[in-house]
Enzyme design. Structure first.
Site, PDB file in Angstrom:
ATOM      1  N   ASN A   7       1.247  -1.055   0.032  1.00  0.00           N
ATOM      2  CA  ASN A   7       0.198  -0.077  -0.072  1.00  0.00           C
ATOM      3  C   ASN A   7       1.264   1.397  -0.096  1.00  0.00           C
ATOM      4  O   ASN A   7       1.959   1.299   1.598  1.00  0.00           O
ATOM      5  CB  ASN A   7      -1.057   0.132   1.361  1.00  0.00           C
ATOM      6  N   ARG A  91      -2.306  -2.062  -3.660  1.00  0.00           N
ATOM      7  CA  ARG A  91      -3.626  -1.030  -3.608  1.00  0.00           C
ATOM      8  C   ARG A  91      -3.491   0.126  -4.494  1.00  0.00           C
ATOM      9  O   ARG A  91      -2.454   0.612  -4.158  1.00  0.00           O
ATOM     10  CB  ARG A  91      -3.886  -0.949  -1.971  1.00  0.00           C
ATOM     11  N   HIS A 180     -12.921   2.546  -0.016  1.00  0.00           N
ATOM     12  CA  HIS A 180     -13.251   1.995   1.147  1.00  0.00           C
ATOM     13  C   HIS A 180     -13.538   0.579   0.101  1.00  0.00           C
ATOM     14  O   HIS A 180     -14.210   0.170   1.199  1.00  0.00           O
ATOM     15  CB  HIS A 180     -13.651   2.373   1.930  1.00  0.00           C
ATOM     16  N   HIS A 208     -18.170   2.006   7.390  1.00  0.00           N
ATOM     17  CA  HIS A 208     -17.031   1.688   7.438  1.00  0.00           C
ATOM     18  C   HIS A 208     -16.986   2.707   8.201  1.00  0.00           C
ATOM     19  O   HIS A 208     -16.315   4.558   7.465  1.00  0.00           O
ATOM     20  CB  HIS A 208     -16.015   2.294   6.059  1.00  0.00           C
ATOM     21  N   ARG A 241     -12.820  15.965   7.263  1.00  0.00           N
ATOM     22  CA  ARG A 241     -13.570  15.995   6.416  1.00  0.00           C
ATOM     23  C   ARG A 241     -15.198  16.409   5.739  1.00  0.00           C
ATOM     24  O   ARG A 241     -15.530  16.028   6.560  1.00  0.00           O
ATOM     25  CB  ARG A 241     -13.269  15.148   4.714  1.00  0.00           C
ATOM     26  N   ASP A 284      -9.112  12.972  16.553  1.00  0.00           N
ATOM     27  CA  ASP A 284      -9.480  11.578  16.226  1.00  0.00           C
ATOM     28  C   ASP A 284     -10.802  11.932  17.356  1.00  0.00           C
ATOM     29  O   ASP A 284     -11.063  12.781  18.823  1.00  0.00           O
ATOM     30  CB  ASP A 284      -8.207  11.167  17.715  1.00  0.00           C
ATOM     31  N   ARG A 286     -11.003   9.707  19.702  1.00  0.00           N
ATOM     32  CA  ARG A 286     -10.891   9.599  21.072  1.00  0.00           C
ATOM     33  C   ARG A 286     -10.666  10.961  22.260  1.00  0.00           C
ATOM     34  O   ARG A 286     -11.282  11.437  23.358  1.00  0.00           O
ATOM     35  CB  ARG A 286      -9.279   8.900  21.554  1.00  0.00           C
ATOM     36  N   VAL A 333     -13.109   3.492  13.815  1.00  0.00           N
ATOM     37  CA  VAL A 333     -14.573   3.895  15.124  1.00  0.00           C
ATOM     38  C   VAL A 333     -15.431   2.973  15.381  1.00  0.00           C
ATOM     39  O   VAL A 333     -15.987   2.183  16.677  1.00  0.00           O
ATOM     40  CB  VAL A 333     -14.742   5.032  14.713  1.00  0.00           C
ATOM     41  N   GLU A 335     -15.487  -0.253  14.978  1.00  0.00           N
ATOM     42  CA  GLU A 335     -14.611  -1.451  15.289  1.00  0.00           C
ATOM     43  C   GLU A 335     -14.283  -1.138  16.824  1.00  0.00           C
ATOM     44  O   GLU A 335     -14.000  -1.922  18.314  1.00  0.00           O
ATOM     45  CB  GLU A 335     -13.067  -2.170  14.619  1.00  0.00           C
ATOM     46  N   GLU A 385      -8.221  -5.215   4.830  1.00  0.00           N
ATOM     47  CA  GLU A 385      -7.988  -5.036   3.465  1.00  0.00           C
ATOM     48  C   GLU A 385      -6.713  -5.702   2.695  1.00  0.00           C
ATOM     49  O   GLU A 385      -6.587  -5.842   1.740  1.00  0.00           O
ATOM     50  CB  GLU A 385      -7.667  -3.465   3.325  1.00  0.00           C
TER      51      GLU A 385
HETATM   52  P1  AMP Z   1      -8.578   4.353  11.208  1.00  0.00           P
HETATM   53  O1  AMP Z   1      -8.781   5.429   9.880  1.00  0.00           O
HETATM   54  O2  AMP Z   1     -10.160   2.920  10.712  1.00  0.00           O
HETATM   55  O3  AMP Z   1      -7.753   3.973  11.374  1.00  0.00           O
HETATM   56  O4  AMP Z   1      -9.836   4.420  12.209  1.00  0.00           O
HETATM   57  C1  AMP Z   1      -8.628   5.670  13.080  1.00  0.00           C
HETATM   58  C2  AMP Z   1     -10.157   6.683  13.880  1.00  0.00           C
HETATM   59  O5  AMP Z   1     -10.872   5.538  15.044  1.00  0.00           O
HETATM   60  C3  AMP Z   1      -9.683   7.346  13.856  1.00  0.00           C
HETATM   61  O6  AMP Z   1     -10.231   8.986  14.689  1.00  0.00           O
HETATM   62  C4  AMP Z   1      -9.277   7.431  15.809  1.00  0.00           C
HETATM   63  O7  AMP Z   1      -9.920   8.039  17.147  1.00  0.00           O
HETATM   64  C5  AMP Z   1     -10.546   6.035  16.347  1.00  0.00           C
HETATM   65  N1  AMP Z   1     -10.515   4.752  17.288  1.00  0.00           N
HETATM   66  C6  AMP Z   1      -9.993   4.578  17.326  1.00  0.00           C
HETATM   67  N2  AMP Z   1     -10.018   3.638  18.481  1.00  0.00           N
HETATM   68  C7  AMP Z   1     -10.938   4.707  19.042  1.00  0.00           C
HETATM   69  C8  AMP Z   1     -11.467   4.651  19.861  1.00  0.00           C
HETATM   70  N3  AMP Z   1     -11.467   2.932  21.218  1.00  0.00           N
HETATM   71  N4  AMP Z   1     -12.481   5.257  20.387  1.00  0.00           N
HETATM   72  C9  AMP Z   1     -13.187   5.302  19.505  1.00  0.00           C
HETATM   73  N5  AMP Z   1     -12.331   6.098  18.080  1.00  0.00           N
HETATM   74  C10 AMP Z   1     -11.414   5.022  17.807  1.00  0.00           C
END
Ligand code: AMP
Length: 398
Positions: A7, A91, A180, A208, A241, A284, A286, A333, A335, A385
């Site tokens: 990737n 990818r 995606h 997603h 975004r 983020d 979190r 988010v 997961e 992926e």
């Molecule tokens: P990805 O693009 O799939 O890697 O997802 C990244 C996003 O997942 C980021 O905005 C993280 O804040 C969010 N994320 C990761 N762990 C958590 C969590 N425990 N609670 C809420 N959001 C999370």
């Protein structure tokens, strides 16, 4: 058979070596700062320690050569020779209208990827560089291109055409592509399998929800609609975004803030989403969660707006398909955030969706999170992926 999955970004390269006998990851890693000072390779063999190499990587070619060396290294490598690698899966972000599935790379494929540079200026040039670097480093090995847009190519015209003068589609192929796609395709397929649904007619919505986020609707594993468009800017509210906005806002802000269209596009891509809505707290989730829990009003609104947008898309897609058998949550988010899943599903009571709080109390693990009497099955289904790319590569090179 061992398959190397690549990737490539403009200054980075992520890889996984997967043993297709049991679909296990033998090693994975990341090259950072390619073409910039301070290039770094971090290589992690399965069950082993992280291994770092600081070495010059003026281009993807040198980066891939370092990856090859790491994979065969006597101490932290996982194969004796690169002869053990049967094929490389890449990818590729944009396949334009050329490809509705993965394809073995040849000169025509490379030309098509280059033809799509203007549709994905940040990604496609890097993806092509990665392919050419692998061809140079491992001459004669088959390379497979797996397109993020391929899944969306099964959409009907009524879903992919914008209500713009038709000539823009004819001249420039301005249409909904969706992104995606590898993730949506993988998760929809897994949901059909896990849920024992009819592989020809199952109606599935996949959410997603990562830093970039999109929703897809598929019938029998074929995409019928998806929320990202010509670019990954459309649809859901994301980390930075905006997703859907009134297009007239662009001119309005450009005039008031004296911005060019390019500058405004940058605002929509990099300064909007939950970052913008929360008045700059973070992209983020979190951090946004923490701020909302601490009583920050705008962080709370950002989460509510995000949740509402996802629920509205699910509702629209259920209408578009005249029903839904299963809904799945995936990516960072989707997961990890049980509150987000629960709050989105709280809008879906009218569909007979019922979440089991105990089942939903889980992170990053595949699980049915709906109750046994829920009219719609709801899943947490971690996306993979890399495995999807490796499976397609195996299929095309066996
Ligand atoms: P990805 O693009 O799939 O890697 O997802 C990244 C996003 O997942 C980021 O905005 C993280 O804040 C969010 N994320 C990761 N762990 C958590 C969590 N425990 N609670 C809420 N959001 C999370």
């Amino acid at each position: 058979m061992k398959i190397l999955v690549m990737n490539c970004g403009s200054s980075s390269l992520k890889y996984q070596l997967i043993d297709m006998e049991n679909e296990s990851v033998l090693a994975k890693g990341l090259c950072e700062r390619i073409g910039i000072d301070g290039s770094l390779l971090t290589h992690t063999p399965a069950g082993g320690e992280k291994y770092k190499v600081e070495a010059a990587m003026p281009s993807h070619k040198e980066a891939i050569e370092l990856v090859m060396q790491a994979l065969v290294d006597p101490s932290h490598g996982v194969i004796k020779s690169t002869d053990e690698i049967s094929a490389i899966g890449h990818r590729v972000v944009h396949g334009g209208t050329y490809y509705n599935e993965s394809v073995l790379v040849n000169e025509d494929v490379k030309k098509a990827i280059a033809d799509c540079f203007d549709l994905a200026p940040l990604h496609n040039p890097a993806n092509l560089m990665g392919i050419e670097a692998c061809e140079a480093a491992m001459p004669g090995k088959p390379n497979v291109a797996v397109f993020d847009t391929a899944f969306g190519m099964s959409m009907p015209e009524k879903a992919y055409l914008y209500a713009l003068p038709y000539e823009y589609y004819e001249k420039y192929k301005v249409r909904r592509y969706g992104f995606h796609g590898t993730s949506h395709n993988f998760v929809a397929g897994e949901v059909i399998r896990k849920g024992g649904l009819d592989p020809k007619s199952a109606k599935v919505v996949v959410c997603h929800l990562g830093n970039g986020a999109s929703v897809s609707a598929s019938i029998g594993g074929k995409c019928v609609d998806t929320s990202m468009g010509l670019t990954p800017l459309e649809g859901l509210i994301m980390g930075t975004r905006s997703g859907d906005i009134d297009p007239a806002i662009i001119q309005f802000i450009c005039e008031h803030e004296k911005l060019t269209v390019e500058e405004m596009t940058d605002v929509l891509n990099k300064k909007s989403g939950v970052l913008g809505l929360s008045n700059g707290i973070s992209s983020d989730f979190r951090d946004i969660d923490d701020a909302a829990n601490g009583g920050n009003h705008l962080a709370k609104v950002a989460l509510e707006a995000y949740t509402l947008r996802v629920a509205k898309y699910i509702g629209a897609y259920v209408a578009a398909m005249n029903g839904v058998d299963a809904i799945a949550f995936t990516a960072g988010v989707g997961e990890n955030d049980k509150f987000m899943r629960k709050n989105i599903c709280a809008y879906l009571g009218y569909l007979g969706v019922k979440i089991d709080d105990e089942r939903n109390n889980v992170r990053g693990e595949e699980r049915l999170i709906s109750t046994d009497d829920s009219k719609v099955q709801v899943y947490l289904l971690p996306t993979n992926e890399e495995l999807a790319i490796a499976r397609d590569t195996l299929k095309l090179t066996k």
